[in-house]
Design an enzyme around this catalytic site. Structure first.
Site, mmCIF file in Angstrom:
data_model
loop_
_atom_site.group_PDB
_atom_site.id
_atom_site.type_symbol
_atom_site.label_atom_id
_atom_site.label_comp_id
_atom_site.label_asym_id
_atom_site.label_seq_id
_atom_site.Cartn_x
_atom_site.Cartn_y
_atom_site.Cartn_z
ATOM 1 N N LYS A 178 -10.229 17.044 -24.760
ATOM 2 C CA LYS A 178 -10.782 17.007 -23.394
ATOM 3 C C LYS A 178 -11.153 18.439 -23.037
ATOM 4 O O LYS A 178 -10.297 19.244 -22.658
ATOM 5 C CB LYS A 178 -9.725 16.454 -22.449
ATOM 6 C CG LYS A 178 -10.243 15.655 -21.277
ATOM 7 C CD LYS A 178 -11.140 16.416 -20.345
ATOM 8 C CE LYS A 178 -10.392 17.354 -19.436
ATOM 9 N NZ LYS A 178 -11.293 18.268 -18.689
ATOM 10 N N GLU A 253 0.386 26.168 -23.566
ATOM 11 C CA GLU A 253 -0.076 27.554 -23.724
ATOM 12 C C GLU A 253 -0.663 27.953 -22.383
ATOM 13 O O GLU A 253 -1.773 27.527 -22.041
ATOM 14 C CB GLU A 253 -1.144 27.648 -24.821
ATOM 15 C CG GLU A 253 -0.638 27.341 -26.212
ATOM 16 C CD GLU A 253 0.176 28.474 -26.818
ATOM 17 O OE1 GLU A 253 0.420 29.485 -26.131
ATOM 18 O OE2 GLU A 253 0.585 28.330 -27.979
ATOM 19 N N CYS A 287 -5.948 34.683 -21.267
ATOM 20 C CA CYS A 287 -4.515 34.527 -21.001
ATOM 21 C C CYS A 287 -3.776 35.798 -21.391
ATOM 22 O O CYS A 287 -2.785 36.149 -20.796
ATOM 23 C CB CYS A 287 -3.979 33.351 -21.796
ATOM 24 S SG CYS A 287 -4.334 33.463 -23.558
ATOM 25 N N GLU A 388 -1.746 36.338 -11.915
ATOM 26 C CA GLU A 388 -2.773 36.328 -12.960
ATOM 27 C C GLU A 388 -4.140 36.248 -12.280
ATOM 28 O O GLU A 388 -4.496 35.219 -11.698
ATOM 29 C CB GLU A 388 -2.584 35.123 -13.891
ATOM 30 C CG GLU A 388 -3.583 35.121 -15.043
ATOM 31 C CD GLU A 388 -3.513 33.889 -15.929
ATOM 32 O OE1 GLU A 388 -3.402 32.761 -15.400
ATOM 33 O OE2 GLU A 388 -3.583 34.056 -17.157
HETATM 34 P P1 NAD Z 1 -6.735 24.514 -16.202
HETATM 35 O O1 NAD Z 1 -5.251 24.363 -16.246
HETATM 36 O O2 NAD Z 1 -7.419 24.334 -14.917
HETATM 37 O O3 NAD Z 1 -7.419 23.465 -17.205
HETATM 38 C C1 NAD Z 1 -7.079 23.371 -18.584
HETATM 39 C C2 NAD Z 1 -7.470 21.980 -19.092
HETATM 40 O O4 NAD Z 1 -6.620 21.003 -18.478
HETATM 41 C C3 NAD Z 1 -8.903 21.570 -18.721
HETATM 42 O O5 NAD Z 1 -9.457 20.790 -19.760
HETATM 43 C C4 NAD Z 1 -8.706 20.747 -17.471
HETATM 44 O O6 NAD Z 1 -9.764 19.851 -17.237
HETATM 45 C C5 NAD Z 1 -7.414 20.015 -17.795
HETATM 46 N N1 NAD Z 1 -6.654 19.574 -16.614
HETATM 47 C C6 NAD Z 1 -6.697 20.086 -15.353
HETATM 48 N N2 NAD Z 1 -5.832 19.410 -14.559
HETATM 49 C C7 NAD Z 1 -5.217 18.491 -15.333
HETATM 50 C C8 NAD Z 1 -4.200 17.501 -15.095
HETATM 51 N N3 NAD Z 1 -3.635 17.334 -13.905
HETATM 52 N N4 NAD Z 1 -3.790 16.744 -16.144
HETATM 53 C C9 NAD Z 1 -4.328 16.913 -17.378
HETATM 54 N N5 NAD Z 1 -5.306 17.816 -17.639
HETATM 55 C C10 NAD Z 1 -5.737 18.601 -16.646
HETATM 56 O O7 NAD Z 1 -7.017 25.927 -16.861
HETATM 57 P P2 NAD Z 1 -8.412 26.705 -16.943
HETATM 58 O O8 NAD Z 1 -8.738 27.186 -15.569
HETATM 59 O O9 NAD Z 1 -9.411 25.891 -17.705
HETATM 60 O O10 NAD Z 1 -8.013 27.946 -17.886
HETATM 61 C C11 NAD Z 1 -7.455 29.116 -17.404
HETATM 62 C C12 NAD Z 1 -5.962 29.152 -17.628
HETATM 63 O O11 NAD Z 1 -5.656 28.909 -18.993
HETATM 64 C C13 NAD Z 1 -5.390 30.532 -17.322
HETATM 65 O O12 NAD Z 1 -4.186 30.410 -16.597
HETATM 66 C C14 NAD Z 1 -5.117 31.101 -18.719
HETATM 67 O O13 NAD Z 1 -4.118 32.087 -18.765
HETATM 68 C C15 NAD Z 1 -4.740 29.884 -19.480
HETATM 69 N N6 NAD Z 1 -4.936 30.094 -20.938
HETATM 70 C C16 NAD Z 1 -3.831 30.191 -21.751
HETATM 71 C C17 NAD Z 1 -3.984 30.428 -23.122
HETATM 72 C C18 NAD Z 1 -2.801 30.555 -24.052
HETATM 73 O O14 NAD Z 1 -2.975 30.452 -25.253
HETATM 74 N N7 NAD Z 1 -1.601 30.788 -23.541
HETATM 75 C C19 NAD Z 1 -5.279 30.565 -23.644
HETATM 76 C C20 NAD Z 1 -6.373 30.461 -22.782
HETATM 77 C C21 NAD Z 1 -6.190 30.214 -21.424
#
Ligand code: NAD
Length: 485
Positions: A178, A253, A287, A388
């Site tokens: 997704k 993650e 991240c 962040e």
């Molecule tokens: P997000 O949490 O908004 O979304 C991540 C994914 O989850 C997307 O595909 C989104 O559509 C889906 N999603 C959102 N709400 C959901 C729910 N309630 N249930 C299931 N799925 C859901 O994150 P983002 O804004 O896309 O990415 C940024 C964040 O990701 C930052 O906090 C960043 O630090 C983190 N990140 C972490 C890593 C790591 O390896 N630790 C790597 C990259 C990004």
């Protein structure tokens, strides 16, 4: 090469399909905010179809009974196909995510390396024999989980989809990806590559749609056996709550607020180059961005001055332009969120030495551009030290000695990555041992490989990806004890 048509549909059960209700979501170019296409806006019914397809594929012998070495060959082919179309995938990523095309190409090559790495592991997922009393034989078997769900963020869309899909497939699972709503295009390309490489239908599905609805419906579906989320802490908590209801394993993650510690004996020019790259690659939307710099008090003033000067020189522009060093932020909403974070920091006394505003260049006015910011005098336990920002900002603080540096470095809810810059081996080891961070780099930042674990401590996550440890999440451990009498 994908057709325009295929790019605009999602991939379920080996077919390119629209959402069952026909709804679509627009996709934009962050450099101009021009619409560059539409993808299906899936819903709960589409989730049902994708999970049914993946569950059926898991039961079919063409995948389940496949020689694991053969599975490895398919993954190797995926790696080859990714490399062969790396330029096109990188351009697609840049057009949808905004990052400079040379960074996007690096992400794509990293994804190919990940498929190569797990291709080699597919036939090495071994159990153990365990000494037990009597004439018994006890051994363990690692079996695939079944249907796994991969929730991917928008900052490294292709690379992070590949990071978890490759080990899941190597272990024999069937998967549903997704992608984030803002950046779905390159994950659709990954589905196409899987099909070209010979994955049976239903083994790799890519479902597009809003996270709150589609992501949630995936996690709560009764046939899903494991979930990997790379995303925000807030979403991590929601996914963990939903997974708790079903008692299924989850890898999270999540975010970071990553310190880089600069000791007085550091090789300064090298360190500053690493920090500028570690803070402003991908416009800081990482991240593991090194957003907190801790400099020894004896070099603090010079570090602040040099970082501000190097940052002010970064060339901002569209990612497609080969000379661009920092592209736009991913969306208008995200740009507004980064600006809000900076304003809150300023209200607490933080001083911006450079950046934090929109570039004057009129040709960039329609895109989501923000000049990279260097901040000093932010409260050490204040908003910018804890939050962040997920954008192009770094803040610098002085520290007195190693104890002070470690205390400041560990003083957030996060624990993802940390950098240490020193010529002294003892300081490097002492500091690495005392940091609450899942990934520690010394004299280089940021750095990771498909074969080294990647995972956060504290609110930065649960479990880890990459490496040999990373593949175990995608298996369940069975103990078999036989009485041979
Ligand atoms: P997000 O949490 O908004 O979304 C991540 C994914 O989850 C997307 O595909 C989104 O559509 C889906 N999603 C959102 N709400 C959901 C729910 N309630 N249930 C299931 N799925 C859901 O994150 P983002 O804004 O896309 O990415 C940024 C964040 O990701 C930052 O906090 C960043 O630090 C983190 N990140 C972490 C890593 C790591 O390896 N630790 C790597 C990259 C990004």
């Amino acid at each position: 090469m994908a057709t325009e048509h295929a790019e605009r549909k999602m991939y379920i059960d080996g077919a390119w399909v629209d959402a069952h209700g026909g709804a679509t979501m627009a996709v934009h170019d962050p450099a101009t905010n021009a619409e560059i296409g539409h993808v299906p806006k899936g819903d709960r019914t589409d989730v049902g179809k994708a999970v049914d397809a993946a569950a059926a594929a898991f039961e079919r012998p063409d995948w389940r009974a496949m020689d694991p070495a053969q599975r490895g060959l398919i993954l190797r082919k995926m790696a080859d196909l990714i490399r062969a179309s790396a330029d096109a995938i990188a351009q697609l990523e840049t057009s949808n995510q905004g990052k400079p095309v040379k960074e996007a190409k690096g992400d794509v090559i990293y994804a190919a390396m990940t498929f190569d790495y797990y291709a080699g592991l597919a036939d090495k997922i071994e159990g153990r024999t365990i000494p037990v009393p009597g004439t018994r034989l006890a051994f363990t078997v690692r079996e695939p989980l079944g249907v796994t769900v991969h929730l991917v963020p928008w900052n490294y869309p292709f690379q992070l989809a590949s990071r978890s899909v490759a080990p899941a497939l190597a272990a024999g699972n069937t998967v549903i990806v997704k992608p984030a709503s803002w950046t779905p295009l390159s994950a659709l390309r990954l589905a196409e590559i899987g099909a070209q490489a010979g994955l049976p239908k239903g083994v790799l599905n890519v479902l597009t749609g809003p996270g709150g609805a589609v992501g949630h419906a995936l996690v709560t579906h009764k046939a899903v056996r494991g979930v990997v989320l790379t995303g925000s802490v807030e979403t991590g908590r929601e996914v963990l709550r939903a997974a708790a209801e079903r008692i299924i394993p989850v890898t999270l993650e999540l975010g970071g607020k990553n310190p880089n510690i600069l000791f007085a004996d550091a090789e300064l020019d090298k360190a500053l180059r690493g920090i500028v790259r570690g803070a402003f690659s991908n416009a800081g939307q990482m991240c593991w961005a090194c957003s907190r710099i801790l400099a020894h008090e004896s070099i603090y003033e010079s570090v602040v001055e040099k970082l501000a000067a190097a940052t002010a020189k970064l060339k901002i522009g569209p990612g497609a332009d080969a000379s661009t060093e920092m592209g736009p932020l991913v969306s208008k909403d995200h740009l507004a969120s980064v600006v809000r974070h900076l304003e809150k920091g300023k209200a607490e006394g933080a001083r911006l030495l450079t950046g934090g505003d929109r570039p004057a260049d009129a040709s960039l006015a329609s895109g989501n551009f923000l000049r990279p910011a260097v901040v000093r005098d932010a409260a050490p336990d204040g908003y910018l030290a804890r939050t962040e920002v997920f954008g192009p900002m770094l803040a610098v603080w002085p520290f007195k000695d190693l104890d002070d540096a470690v205390a400041k470095a560990n003083a957030t809810e996060f624990g993802l990555a940390a950098g240490i810059w020193t010529r002294d081996l003892k300081s490097a080891h002492d500091t690495a041992r005392r940091l609450d961070a899942g990934i520690v780099s010394v004299n280089e930042y940021p750095i990771t490989f498909p074969q080294t674990p990647f995972g956060g401590f504290k609110a930065s996550g649960l479990g880890s990806e990459q490496g040999i440890d990373g593949i175990h999440f995608y298996t369940r451990l069975k103990a078999v004890t036989m009485n041979l009498r």
